[in-house]
Design a protein around this motif. Structure first.
Motif, PDB file in Angstrom:
ATOM      1  N   LEU A 172      -5.677  -4.543  -3.166  1.00  0.00           N
ATOM      2  CA  LEU A 172      -4.355  -5.130  -2.811  1.00  0.00           C
ATOM      3  C   LEU A 172      -4.384  -6.439  -3.737  1.00  0.00           C
ATOM      4  CD1 LEU A 172      -3.532  -4.557   0.934  1.00  0.00           C
ATOM      5  CD2 LEU A 172      -2.072  -3.529  -1.032  1.00  0.00           C
TER       6      LEU A 172
ATOM      7  N   LEU B 115      -9.399  -1.487   0.986  1.00  0.00           N
ATOM      8  CA  LEU B 115      -7.806  -1.662   1.017  1.00  0.00           C
ATOM      9  C   LEU B 115      -7.456  -3.108   0.365  1.00  0.00           C
ATOM     10  CD1 LEU B 115      -4.990  -0.828   1.234  1.00  0.00           C
ATOM     11  CD2 LEU B 115      -5.121  -1.549   3.782  1.00  0.00           C
TER      12      LEU B 115
ATOM     13  N   ALA C 240       0.859  -1.169   0.164  1.00  0.00           N
ATOM     14  CA  ALA C 240      -0.065   0.019  -0.014  1.00  0.00           C
ATOM     15  C   ALA C 240       0.848   1.137  -0.161  1.00  0.00           C
ATOM     16  CB  ALA C 240      -0.822   0.077   1.185  1.00  0.00           C
TER      17      ALA C 240
ATOM     18  N   ILE D 190      -1.632   3.602  -2.589  1.00  0.00           N
ATOM     19  CA  ILE D 190      -3.324   3.109  -2.116  1.00  0.00           C
ATOM     20  C   ILE D 190      -3.891   3.815  -1.138  1.00  0.00           C
ATOM     21  CG2 ILE D 190      -4.692   1.175  -2.095  1.00  0.00           C
ATOM     22  CD1 ILE D 190      -2.480  -0.586  -3.295  1.00  0.00           C
TER      23      ILE D 190
END
Length: 230
Positions: free
Chosen positions: A210, A206, A125, A130
């Motif tokens: 991912l 998230l 991340a 991200i």
């Protein structure tokens, strides 16, 4: 997986005798947020964006290394013929730090577990920048809690007598967590995208972003030993 940035150390002891030895320290990230450093007499990165430069006869920058001499003053106490004798002693340490950091591999035991997937997801991340939404708003990745990435070290005082600090990561050349090559072992054969979903640690938005990165990572087979399973 490559080695970490080595720190070569030799030692000379005065006035009794001279001897040398070398010590190689490998930069290890046992987890994303765990690492420790000791202050060095003369270190900074060798890139064009160097955080600071030390101007001292005990410090020298070469094309591929930073060389530093450090004198440690101590007192040796001995017993001689019923007397206590105190002798001041100086030990000179010669530090050589490679300026270029090689590729560093992170091998995690239990890569497919809660900690393994969270560490890997956190690194990715940060690397990919991200952001994700939660009920409290948009979240941005960071390395808060990381000693090397977020902490600072007192370098000295400035012209106004105020303490001057620099990030720990700028004290010497070291690997950035986002550059780590990640692998490891697990008793589960799930890829890290599926393992992350099973762990239920990271926020859904998230996790969703991912998946393309995590699904390509699969742990190597590990030995099943029930005594070490929580």
């Amino acid at each position: 997986y490559g080695r970490g940035s080595p720190l070569l150390l030799s030692q000379r002891s005065r006035p009794h005798h001279t001897h040398t030895h070398s010590l190689t320290l490998v930069l290890i990230f046992s987890t994303l947020f765990s690492n420790s450093l000791s202050p060095r007499p003369c270190f900074s990165t060798m890139s064009s964006s160097r955080a600071f430069t030390v101007e001292s006869p005990n410090c020298k920058y070469t094309e591929d290394a930073i060389l530093a001499d450090f004198e440690y003053h101590t007192t040796r106490v001995v017993q001689e013929e019923g007397r206590t004798v105190v002798r001041p002693e100086t030990i000179t340490y010669n530090f050589k730090t490679q300026s270029k950091v090689p590729r560093v591999g992170l091998m995690l035991v239990g890569l497919g577990g809660n900690n393994g997937t969270t560490v890997t997801g956190g690194i990715i991340a940060n690397r990919e920048g991200i952001t994700w939404r939660t009920k409290t708003g948009v979240q941005t990745p960071n390395f808060f809690g990381s000693l090397t990435q977020s902490s600072t070290v007192r370098l000295g005082v400035n012209e106004n007598g105020e303490d001057y600090y620099v990030p720990v990561k700028d004290m010497l050349p070291m690997a950035n967590p986002t550059d780590l090559v990640i692998g490891g072992w697990d008793i589960s054969s799930l890829n890290l995208a599926d393992a992350m979903e099973r762990a239920e640690v990271l926020d859904y938005d998230l996790q969703r972003q991912l998946v393309p990165y995590m699904k390509e990572i699969k742990p190597m087979p590990s030995i099943y030993f029930p005594d070490f399973i929580a």
